[in-house]
Structures are given as structure tokens and as C-alpha cells.
Design a protein around this motif. Sequence first.
Motif, PDB file in Angstrom:
ATOM      1  N   ASP A 128      -3.374  -1.579  -2.301  1.00 31.11           N
ATOM      2  CA  ASP A 128      -2.509  -1.623  -1.132  1.00 31.11           C
ATOM      3  C   ASP A 128      -1.142  -2.134  -1.631  1.00 31.11           C
ATOM      4  OD1 ASP A 128      -2.340  -2.174   2.001  1.00 31.11           O
ATOM      5  OD2 ASP A 128      -1.530  -3.932   0.984  1.00 31.11           O
ATOM      6  N   ILE A 129      -0.076  -1.849  -0.929  1.00 29.87           N
ATOM      7  CA  ILE A 129       1.239  -2.320  -1.418  1.00 29.87           C
ATOM      8  C   ILE A 129       1.701  -3.583  -0.667  1.00 29.87           C
ATOM      9  CG2 ILE A 129       3.674  -1.747  -1.714  1.00 29.87           C
ATOM     10  CD1 ILE A 129       2.833   1.149  -2.179  1.00 29.87           C
ATOM     11  N   ASP A 130       1.942  -3.439   0.647  1.00 32.44           N
ATOM     12  CA  ASP A 130       2.504  -4.581   1.388  1.00 32.44           C
ATOM     13  C   ASP A 130       1.481  -5.706   1.498  1.00 32.44           C
ATOM     14  OD1 ASP A 130       5.074  -3.517   1.990  1.00 32.44           O
ATOM     15  OD2 ASP A 130       4.125  -2.199   3.452  1.00 32.44           O
ATOM     16  N   LEU A 146      -2.289   2.988  -2.545  1.00 30.81           N
ATOM     17  CA  LEU A 146      -2.759   3.573  -1.278  1.00 30.81           C
ATOM     18  C   LEU A 146      -2.207   2.710  -0.142  1.00 30.81           C
ATOM     19  CD1 LEU A 146      -4.644   5.662   0.063  1.00 30.81           C
ATOM     20  CD2 LEU A 146      -6.545   4.112  -0.319  1.00 30.81           C
ATOM     21  N   THR A 147      -1.105   3.156   0.420  1.00 35.35           N
ATOM     22  CA  THR A 147      -0.418   2.312   1.405  1.00 35.35           C
ATOM     23  C   THR A 147      -0.375   2.959   2.782  1.00 35.35           C
ATOM     24  OG1 THR A 147       1.703   1.254   1.967  1.00 35.35           O
ATOM     25  CG2 THR A 147       1.832   3.279   0.698  1.00 35.35           C
ATOM     26  N   ASN A 148      -0.374   2.146   3.806  1.00 33.87           N
ATOM     27  CA  ASN A 148      -0.154   2.631   5.163  1.00 33.87           C
ATOM     28  C   ASN A 148       1.337   2.691   5.494  1.00 33.87           C
ATOM     29  OD1 ASN A 148      -2.707   3.262   5.933  1.00 33.87           O
ATOM     30  ND2 ASN A 148      -3.043   1.493   7.261  1.00 33.87           N
ATOM     31  N   GLY A 149       2.162   2.362   4.531  1.00 38.14           N
ATOM     32  CA  GLY A 149       3.608   2.467   4.753  1.00 38.14           C
ATOM     33  C   GLY A 149       4.039   3.924   4.768  1.00 38.14           C
ATOM     34  N   ASP A 192       7.346   3.498  11.347  1.00 40.58           N
ATOM     35  CA  ASP A 192       7.769   2.672  12.472  1.00 40.58           C
ATOM     36  C   ASP A 192       9.061   3.195  13.078  1.00 40.58           C
ATOM     37  OD1 ASP A 192       6.028   0.124  12.744  1.00 40.58           O
ATOM     38  OD2 ASP A 192       6.220   0.501  10.598  1.00 40.58           O
ATOM     39  N   GLN A 226      -0.615   6.004  10.824  1.00 38.03           N
ATOM     40  CA  GLN A 226      -1.488   4.857  10.538  1.00 38.03           C
ATOM     41  C   GLN A 226      -1.609   3.983  11.778  1.00 38.03           C
ATOM     42  OE1 GLN A 226      -0.407   1.403  10.124  1.00 38.03           O
ATOM     43  NE2 GLN A 226       1.736   1.496   9.506  1.00 38.03           N
ATOM     44  N   ASP A 257      -2.123   0.242  11.713  1.00 39.62           N
ATOM     45  CA  ASP A 257      -2.052  -1.216  11.540  1.00 39.62           C
ATOM     46  C   ASP A 257      -1.286  -1.871  12.692  1.00 39.62           C
ATOM     47  OD1 ASP A 257      -3.317  -0.831   9.158  1.00 39.62           O
ATOM     48  OD2 ASP A 257      -1.595  -1.324   7.889  1.00 39.62           O
ATOM     49  N   THR A 266       3.628  -3.636  13.745  1.00 35.92           N
ATOM     50  CA  THR A 266       3.959  -2.345  13.148  1.00 35.92           C
ATOM     51  C   THR A 266       3.396  -1.199  13.990  1.00 35.92           C
ATOM     52  OG1 THR A 266       3.876  -1.050  11.102  1.00 35.92           O
ATOM     53  CG2 THR A 266       2.056  -2.535  11.463  1.00 35.92           C
ATOM     54  N   LYS A 275      -5.368   4.273   6.273  1.00 36.29           N
ATOM     55  CA  LYS A 275      -6.546   3.415   6.151  1.00 36.29           C
ATOM     56  C   LYS A 275      -6.854   2.820   7.520  1.00 36.29           C
ATOM     57  CE  LYS A 275      -3.990   1.222   3.214  1.00 36.29           C
ATOM     58  NZ  LYS A 275      -3.383   0.197   2.382  1.00 36.29           N
ATOM     59  N   ASP A 319      -5.029  -6.558   1.601  1.00 38.39           N
ATOM     60  CA  ASP A 319      -4.802  -7.820   2.317  1.00 38.39           C
ATOM     61  C   ASP A 319      -5.193  -7.700   3.788  1.00 38.39           C
ATOM     62  OD1 ASP A 319      -2.445  -6.059   2.670  1.00 38.39           O
ATOM     63  OD2 ASP A 319      -1.769  -7.704   3.959  1.00 38.39           O
ATOM     64  N   ASP A 371      -7.609  -1.896   4.920  1.00 40.65           N
ATOM     65  CA  ASP A 371      -7.967  -1.747   3.499  1.00 40.65           C
ATOM     66  C   ASP A 371      -9.456  -1.954   3.254  1.00 40.65           C
ATOM     67  OD1 ASP A 371      -5.166  -1.753   3.143  1.00 40.65           O
ATOM     68  OD2 ASP A 371      -5.159  -3.942   2.976  1.00 40.65           O
TER      69      ASP A 371
HETATM   70  O1  G3P Z   1       3.525  -0.683   8.402  1.00 43.83           O
HETATM   71  C1  G3P Z   1       2.396  -1.175   7.764  1.00 43.83           C
HETATM   72  C2  G3P Z   1       2.438  -0.829   6.319  1.00 43.83           C
HETATM   73  O2  G3P Z   1       3.668  -1.145   5.793  1.00 43.83           O
HETATM   74  C3  G3P Z   1       1.334  -1.488   5.579  1.00 43.83           C
HETATM   75  O3  G3P Z   1       1.408  -1.093   4.253  1.00 43.83           O
HETATM   76  O4  G3P Z   1       0.793  -1.191   1.882  1.00 43.83           O
HETATM   77  O5  G3P Z   1      -0.109  -2.879   3.477  1.00 43.83           O
HETATM   78  O6  G3P Z   1      -0.900  -0.542   3.598  1.00 43.83           O
HETATM   79  P1  G3P Z   1       0.216  -1.459   3.257  1.00 43.83           P
END
Ligand code: G3P
Length: 487
Positions: free
Chosen positions: A140-142, A177-180, A289, A329, A331, A345, A372, A407, A412
Amino acid sequence: MPRFEDSDFGVEASPASVDPRAAAAADARSPRDRGSLAGSLPIPTDSGNTVEVPASRSSISDAAAFMHNLSLSPSTRDRRGSRNSFGTSLPIPRSPRVSRLSSAVTSDAATVSRDLLASQVQDMSQEKVAAAKNMAFAFDIDGVLAHGNEAIPEAKEALRMLNGDNELGIKIPYILLTNGGGKTEAARCEQLTEVLDHPISTDQFIQSHTPMQALSEYYETVLVCGGEGQKIREVAENYGFKHVIHPKDILAWDPTISPWRSFSEEDRAEAKPRDFSKINFDAILVFADSRDYQTDFQLIIDLLLAEDGKLGTRSKDPVASRIPVYFSQGDLVFPTDHKGPPRLTQGAYRISIEAQYKALTGVDLERVVYGKPERATYDYADEVLRSWMEQIHNEKHLPENIYMVGDNPASDICGGNMHGWNTCLVRTGVFQGGDNDEQNPANFGVFPNVLEAVKAAVRKELGKEFKMKWNPKVNPVLHGNSTSAVE
Ligand code: G3P
Ligand code: MG
């Protein structure tokens, strides 16, 4: 004296036998303290300037139906003759479009010579090498690798080790693999390469809307919402959608469509207005977003209520003629460089649209949410991983031991668990809980940061003594099978 009896509010009257000394002590506190003691705001005294009138409507919102649920069992009432099984399946590309979206993987001289040595080491440590190629990470990234544009320091070290700074001098495969989302894969990878100090290729990268490119085979004219400026226009065009409409195109055609929006000359210069009274939209895609909630709310609701996706019309039966809406996504919150709690978000935005639609029509909105923890996203990740293995090891197979490091338990970890991956939950993002998450516990464990998760996984697959550092002074060919790299 109370203005209303307790029975007006449907509650039990307070017991009469309150200890007067305790009441006096409570009254001695400040109104704020009294409020927090009682679990509610303090009530002004009779002599104040306010009067309390009982509410006609319930003050309790029924939000349960809007929570982060998985997209199972959608309603099938009057399902329109959709070109895909909208709501029951999520199209993804059969294979990643490597050539179309690819960005080069940089390779310097040191890496090349290390790879040569590594191939010699391979002869000597075949078992370990095979194990290294039979494991992989999905990051995951963020909240795992970065907070906004700031790398999480341990992430750089983890990537350095996986990129070959280990006793075998071998690349241990990983994908992101990000939801961004909100910009092209190439633009995001360029940015990540800078932030993380390691080359990130589009061929090892999946953002929330990447698998949604498959939808371009189903829909031609799409409204695309979200993201900075008009970057998502390019995203959707790259994905192959024929007619991509950005909200600003519609504002340029009729600025009154969004009552509170002031439309600048700069906006107009970027827009591509058309006569939207003559255009039927096929679908709505929310890719990231929103930066203009009100306009996007209005346009999405307008199209959901329209007759066959034509702006300015209202359908008699909003369900039968509604065009499909897809969110990249779900989240609710995500960690950013903000020092306080995680920020709202896209999931929160989607819930608002669902509530608006229900309030306006009385009908639950049927919609599809990618990202995810959706299975489609993980199936697509498998394909990306397979192709990535071919690129870095010339072996197109899916490693058996995949570790998702995330996280956010609800996306995730939940998705990783359902997909049969090993899951590692880190404490650098959304998750702030105790030993493990109760709803979606990570099956491999909870770690303070990504580096600790990576080390634990590598030790599990490659042995407790595995060295997380390449020692260039030790030529494994000259020094025999003692891969005496430093710790
Ligand atoms: O907007 C939510 C997104 O930025 C989350 O990203 O990398 O945590 O899946 P990530
Ligand atoms: Mg995250």
C-alpha cells in the motif's frame, strides 16, 4: 423547571432521589465539564435567551447501510440491459497493458554488475534464490511507504533491500497497490520515484482506477470526476474511453448548472464545451477525490436522475433508465501529511451521494466500487505481478508467498485475507489500534513499520540468518559459497 416532561422525549424520568451534595458538586463545575460528564452539551438555564422546541424528526441518522460494505448482492430490480453485469461483476483487463502504460525501469552500471554476480550466486544458492523468486510484496502507499509527498523513512530501506541490497544481490519482487488515483500511472510513478528515491515502474504499479480501463470496452461517453485540475481527462483518454467529459466542460456549457460555483476564465480555457442537451452519457466514473464537491454532487445526481443519461431531463423511473456509476475505491479515511487523525476520502464522498440519491428517490443506489478490498483489484494485481516477474526474472509465474503490507484493515488487510495472501498491518497510517484489528486481523502480524514487516517476511521465507545487505567487497565467485554479506 424543565420546559418539557421527560416523557415528551420518550425517556425514563430521572430518579427523584439524587444525592443533593453530589448535585451541588456537579453544579460547581464549568458548563463544559458538566456537559462532558453527562455525555452531552450543557443545557442553558431558564434565564438564557434560548427556548428548546422538540424536534419533529429523529436526530439519529441511519448510516449503517452506507458503511464500507463489500459489493455483494446488489438489487436486481429492473436491471437495465447493461452491456456488462453491472453490480454483479467488475470488469478488469485480461492482462496488464504493459506497452501502453509502461515507464522505463532505470538500471545503472552497479545494478547490472550486481545482477551478473547474482546470477553466479544463483548457482551456489539455488534454493534460496528459488525462495526469493517465490515470494513477493504488495505495498500500500499512503500510510505504508509515504505520507503525502514525504517518504516514511523505513520504506526507503525496505525498497533498497528488495531491489538487490541483500545477501543474494537479487531483486525480490514487489508491486505497489494503492487506492489513490487522480493522475496518470506514469505521472504518479515519476512522483513516487522521486519521493521514495527508488525507480518505480508503471509495470509494478496499480492505482485504484487502473483496472477500470476495462470499462472502455463497455462505455464510450463518460463523465469523469475527481482529481487535481483536469488530470483525469488524460487518464480516461489513455484508458481508451472515446468521449471523456470533465465537469468543467459542462460548466463551460452552462455555468448555472452548479449554483455555488464561480467559473473562472482559467477554467474556461481548459474546458471543452459541447451542446450537452444532445449528448447521452453512458456512465459516470469517479476516479479520485473531488476537488469541487458541490459541482460533482450536482452533476452526478443530475445524471443518475436523468432519462438515459441526458442532462436537463428527469426520468419517470430513475431506476429503469439510470446510467451506471462507478467509484474507483471506497476508503472512508486515509493518512496524509496532516499531523492529526486520518482525513476523509472518496468513500465518505460516495456515502453522501448514496444518501442524496436515496433521499431524492426513496431507492437505494446501485453502484460499483473498485479498489481494495474488492476481489477484482486483487485478481488484477496477480496479473501485474506475473508480468513483473517476467520483466525482472524472466519467469512469468505468480509467486506462492505474497505479502500485502497495509495500514488500513478495512481495505488492505480485508482484501489480502480474502485473496489468500499473507497480510501485515503497520502502525504508520490508519490503524492505531491494539494487538491487531478486530474486524480484519492481519494474518502475518502487526508491525511498527514497513521495514519490520518486510524483514519478518523475508526471514520466514529465506531463513532467520538471511542478510539484509549486499557486500560488494565479497565476490561470491572468488569466495566460494560463503555468502558473507554484512548484516
Ligand atoms: O484516498 C485514499 C488513498 O489515498 C489511499 O491510498 O495507498 O493507502 O491505498 P493507499
Ligand atoms: Mg494506506
